[in-house]
Design a protein around this motif. Structure first.
Motif, short mmCIF file in Angstrom:
data_model
loop_
_atom_site.label_atom_id
_atom_site.label_comp_id
_atom_site.label_asym_id
_atom_site.label_seq_id
_atom_site.Cartn_x
_atom_site.Cartn_y
_atom_site.Cartn_z
N ALA A 107 -12.38 11.30 -2.05
CA ALA A 107 -12.82 11.38 -0.66
C ALA A 107 -13.11 9.99 -0.10
N GLU A 108 -13.69 9.11 -0.91
CA GLU A 108 -13.96 7.74 -0.46
C GLU A 108 -12.66 7.01 -0.12
N LEU A 109 -11.66 7.19 -0.96
CA LEU A 109 -10.39 6.48 -0.73
C LEU A 109 -9.64 7.07 0.46
N GLU A 110 -9.75 8.37 0.67
CA GLU A 110 -9.12 8.96 1.85
C GLU A 110 -9.75 8.40 3.12
N ASN A 133 2.04 -4.17 -15.94
CA ASN A 133 1.51 -3.44 -14.79
C ASN A 133 2.25 -3.75 -13.49
N SER A 134 2.62 -5.01 -13.31
CA SER A 134 3.30 -5.37 -12.06
C SER A 134 4.60 -4.60 -11.85
N PRO A 135 5.55 -4.66 -12.80
CA PRO A 135 6.79 -3.92 -12.58
C PRO A 135 6.59 -2.41 -12.59
N MET A 136 5.64 -1.92 -13.42
CA MET A 136 5.40 -0.48 -13.48
C MET A 136 4.89 0.05 -12.15
N LEU A 137 3.85 -0.55 -11.61
CA LEU A 137 3.26 -0.06 -10.36
C LEU A 137 4.17 -0.32 -9.16
N ALA A 138 4.91 -1.42 -9.20
CA ALA A 138 5.86 -1.67 -8.10
C ALA A 138 6.93 -0.59 -8.07
N ALA A 139 7.47 -0.24 -9.24
CA ALA A 139 8.48 0.83 -9.30
C ALA A 139 7.88 2.16 -8.87
N TRP A 140 6.67 2.43 -9.31
CA TRP A 140 5.98 3.68 -8.94
C TRP A 140 5.79 3.77 -7.43
N LEU A 141 5.36 2.69 -6.81
CA LEU A 141 5.13 2.68 -5.36
C LEU A 141 6.41 2.84 -4.57
N ARG A 142 7.50 2.25 -5.05
CA ARG A 142 8.77 2.35 -4.32
C ARG A 142 9.26 3.78 -4.22
N VAL A 172 -3.51 -3.66 -3.96
CA VAL A 172 -3.91 -2.96 -5.16
C VAL A 172 -4.15 -4.00 -6.25
N THR A 173 -5.38 -4.12 -6.69
CA THR A 173 -5.67 -5.03 -7.79
C THR A 173 -5.71 -4.25 -9.09
N VAL A 174 -5.36 -4.95 -10.17
CA VAL A 174 -5.31 -4.31 -11.48
C VAL A 174 -6.07 -5.19 -12.46
N GLU A 215 -1.85 7.73 -10.00
CA GLU A 215 -1.48 9.15 -9.90
C GLU A 215 -2.64 9.99 -9.36
N LEU A 216 -3.86 9.70 -9.80
CA LEU A 216 -5.01 10.50 -9.41
C LEU A 216 -5.49 10.22 -8.01
N PHE A 217 -5.51 8.94 -7.62
CA PHE A 217 -6.19 8.57 -6.39
C PHE A 217 -5.27 8.14 -5.25
N LEU A 218 -4.15 7.50 -5.57
CA LEU A 218 -3.28 7.01 -4.50
C LEU A 218 -2.14 7.98 -4.20
N ALA A 219 -1.59 8.62 -5.24
CA ALA A 219 -0.44 9.52 -5.03
C ALA A 219 -0.73 10.63 -4.03
#
Length: 410
Positions: free
Chosen positions: A10-13, A220-229, A262-264, A322-326
């Motif tokens: 709810a906070e992120l929304e 993390n960089s290539p993984m999250l970039a691919a996920w976001l695309r 998005v920081t990791v 997956e839990l908060f941004l997706a």
């Protein structure tokens, strides 16, 4: 400070809803590779009807139904052939007392009100055909039954009339919606600008090339970039050092260029938690969410961009996304929520009773095998094909028990 999975969502929304609402528009050609899955920013109305003109549903003969009203097996009616109407030809007139051979998709000749399929004619096949301007038709076609008015005719606009709404603002451009827009005469459409995201990994231990002693590859960089695309996001990646001052300068520059950062890493209770150190003075909120893995979470609102702060272990980072941004990106992109499937457990499993545990799993032979919960197990993350949510209050699961799973890595 600790919070639940639901309260952090709810906070992120609340944080991201204004960001998504402020995305402006751009115009794209519908046939652009960038158009697929984009979101219309304005209602779109048809410039052409669908179909664009009245046409034949079958290969056959266009005729006047009145000319065949008395046809029967005992008394078939033979009518001379007129010019042929082929797909792409201009409309031709149907001469009195004749029939015109007509092909599927061709304009119905002026004066015709029915189509008799070729297999229902006396010969069951076309004779030599003549199109307008090529010669003079000859021959006859025989019919042994009447053909009702409107039979096998697709009227112009029967699917959609000129000026009718094709798609509302907020509609996703699926392949079929692209077809509908093109069929209605539209070639360019206004779409919501793609969300711009910077993925910033932190840690002096990270390397994007050859690793020296004490370093690890930055997965993390290539993984999250691919996920976001996958969510139609424009992504850039940046590695930042464990230096709060340099981190702050980099974030300050990034907020001028992107909508979301998005920081990791750098948000736990350690001594060199650069993200927490840099963003806390700027109003950043950091707390522990009652989930495993991915408990440490944070967020901040900068003057020109929002910031989501995920933990640094690769499993925790992806499951945080997956839990908060997706869910928010699915809502932004008019994507359906995933539907769970139920499978029996292959073996007993345990979970910390006070946490919502998210476990990777394998679906094999109609059963689900839950994998180790470790947040560093990148290969297990890659081979998993499902996620299992074990809610707060559940500590033991028995073999054979039915459990909900969600697909991943598809």
């Amino acid at each position: 400070m600790s919070c639940t999975l639901e309260s952090h969502r709810a906070e992120l929304e609340e944080l991201l809803s204004p960001v998504f609402a402020c995305l402006d528009s751009e115009v794209l050609r519908i046939d652009s590779p960038e158009a697929i899955d984009r979101i219309l920013s304005e209602d779109q109305n048809a410039l052409l009807p669908i179909p664009a003109f009245t046409n034949s549903q079958m290969d056959g003969y266009a005729a006047r139904s009145a000319d065949l009203a008395a046809a029967s097996l005992r008394s078939p009616i033979s009518l001379p052939l007129g010019f042929t109407a082929a797909a792409g030809d201009r409309q031709i007139p149907l001469a009195e007392g004749t029939v015109s051979p007509v092909m599927t998709g061709a304009m119905i000749p002026l004066g015709a009100d029915t189509v008799i399929p070729i297999e229902e004619s006396g010969s069951g096949a076309f004779p030599e055909l003549v199109r307008a301007g090529v010669g003079t038709p000859s021959g006859h076609a025989e019919f042994s039954a009447p053909s009702a008015e409107g039979r096998f005719i697709r009227p112009a606009g029967v699917d959609l009339e000129t000026g009718a709404l094709v798609a509302k603002a907020g509609t996703r451009l699926t392949p079929t919606m692209i077809a509908a827009l093109v069929s209605s005469g539209l070639r360019e459409v206004p779409v919501r600008r793609a969300l711009k995201v910077a993925v910033c990994t932190t840690g002096d231990e990270l390397s994007d090339g050859q690793c020296s002693q004490g370093q690890i590859p930055d997965s993390n960089s290539p993984m999250l970039a691919a996920w976001l695309r996958r969510y139609q996001v424009q992504v850039r990646t940046l590695q930042l050092p464990d230096d709060p001052q340099r981190f702050t300068l980099a974030i300050d520059a990034l907020q001028e260029q992107v909508d979301l950062i998005v920081t990791v890493g750098g948000i736990s209770a350690g001594a060199y938690e650069v993200v927490r150190q840099a963003l806390s003075p700027l109003g950043g909120v950091f707390h522990h969410v009652a989930i495993q893995p991915g408990g440490p979470q944070g967020f901040a609102q900068l003057p020109k961009a929002a910031v989501l702060c995920f933990p640094g272990n690769p499993v925790s980072a992806l499951l945080s996304a997956e839990l908060f941004l997706a869910p928010l990106l699915r809502q932004l992109n008019a994507l359906p929520e995933p539907l769970p499937r139920h499978y029996p457990l292959a073996a007993d499993a345990s979970s910390p009773e006070h946490k919502h545990q998210v476990r990777r799993a394998l679906i094999r032979d109609g059963q689900v095998t839950i994998l180790d919960p470790g947040s560093h197990l990148v290969h297990d993350l890659a081979r998993a094909d499902a996620l299992v949510h074990i809610p707060v209050g559940v500590s033991q699961l028995a073999a054979g028990q039915s459990i909900e799973t969600w697909s991943m890595n598809v």
